[in-house]
Design a protein around this motif. Structure first.
Motif, PDB file in Angstrom:
ATOM      1  N   TYR A  28       0.888  -1.175   0.000  1.00 31.20           N
ATOM      2  CA  TYR A  28       0.000   0.000   0.000  1.00 31.20           C
ATOM      3  C   TYR A  28       0.920   1.217   0.000  1.00 31.20           C
ATOM      4  N   SER A  93       3.275  -5.623   4.267  1.00 35.40           N
ATOM      5  CA  SER A  93       1.832  -5.367   4.354  1.00 35.40           C
ATOM      6  C   SER A  93       1.457  -4.419   5.494  1.00 35.40           C
ATOM      7  N   ALA A  96      -0.881  -1.468   4.475  1.00 35.84           N
ATOM      8  CA  ALA A  96      -2.156  -1.989   3.964  1.00 35.84           C
ATOM      9  C   ALA A  96      -3.066  -2.426   5.110  1.00 35.84           C
TER      10      ALA A  96
END
Length: 316
Positions: A28, A93, A96
């Protein structure tokens, strides 16, 4: 949802590249990556400049991490501000999952995540490839005060924390109080309950670098700094007219006085230790807290083998 990543640095040439690479490897993407160097005398800035337009680098003369964090928080333009210390690493991650937690709990005052500890980057190969837990826990304000102040590590680094920009702005010019440098994050985190619940994502999404010189290992120094500036927190809670939460804050203050007193007792500074036990007794609202303070005060006067066993200064 725009996330600003903010990183204060100081003499971090030996590890800053790995830290920056962990941010750039996020699934992200950050809205912006802001780095403020706090007067490094090594090659930190040179390494940071090598990333070109991928990051924004600013410099200042050495004024400490609290000042750097305040400046970065003010510069950040994202909806959320993700803090990262210069020697820690994020799982790919991290952003995210933290963004997902905020999307599910829009009233959260902050989102923390769990972490692993490491000393050498070679220990992290399996961690980077792992699939972290997606379990999300909502911690009500009153419970967070207790858990934050009694935690042995879950919340102790800003590298695990993402905060709405709106809350940082509402805290004024110094969300990290300069007068409490060294434990400035403690004062920020204890104010989260004034703004809503705190969310904890249970995935181990941060690698926290262990250093033998880390201030967090010196419990006497930490407790001393906290106790010297605790009135700052009390003033904030009184100004918000949150007597319910203030009582919990006072109980945690008493608990830290007891811990500090036990360290002093271990160092044979018994008169000072007893003063903290007595002060914690007078401050406590809870009968349980009062009983603990009274027991320590009484034990401190007993002869061996019945006397109090002190608490070591350094956390292992």
């Amino acid at each position: 949802m725009k996330i600003s990543v903010v990183i204060p640095t100081f003499n971090s040439a030996s590890f800053i590249k790995n830290t920056m690479d962990s941010v750039l490897a996020q699934s992200y993407s950050a809205y912006e990556i802001l780095v403020l160097d706090d007067g490094s005398t090594d090659d930190t800035v040179l390494i940071l400049r090598s990333y070109g337009s991928l990051i924004t680098v600013a410099t200042q003369k050495n004024q400490g991490v609290a000042h750097a964090r305040n400046t970065l928080a003010k510069l950040a333009q994202g909806d959320l501000v993700a803090f990262l210390d210069h020697d820690d690493l994020w799982h790919p991650s991290y952003l995210a999952i933290q963004a997902k937690a905020f999307s599910l709990h829009k009233n959260a005052a902050a989102v923390f995540t769990k972490h692993i500890t490491f000393k050498n980057d070679t220990e992290l190969a399996n961690w980077r490839e792992s699939a972290p837990s997606l379990t999300i826990e909502v911690i009500p304000s009153d419970q967070f005060i207790r858990r934050y102040n009694r935690s042995t590590g879950t919340f102790y680094s800003m590298s695990f924390c993402v905060v709405p920009k709106m809350i940082l702005t509402s805290l004024g010019e110094e969300p990290f109080p300069l007068t409490a440098a060294g434990v400035d994050d403690f004062f920020l985190c204890n104010q989260f309950p004034l703004y809503g619940p705190v969310v904890l994502t249970h995935g181990e999404l941060v690698a926290y670098r262990l250093s033998p010189n880390a201030q967090s290992l010196d419990q006497m120094k930490n407790f001393g700094l906290i106790l010297c500036h605790y009135e700052h927190l009390e003033r904030v809670f009184r100004a918000q007219n949150r007597v319910d939460l203030l009582r919990l804050v006072d109980c945690e203050y008493a608990s830290k006085q007891r811990s500090y007193g036990k360290i002093l007792f271990c160092l044979s500074r018994k008169t000072e230790a007893r003063k903290h036990f007595l002060d914690s007794l007078l401050r406590s609202w809870s009968p349980v807290s009062m009983a603990k303070s009274l027991a320590l005060l009484v034990l401190s006067f007993l002869p061996p083998p019945f006397t109090l066993r002190g608490q070591p200064r350094y956390r292992g």
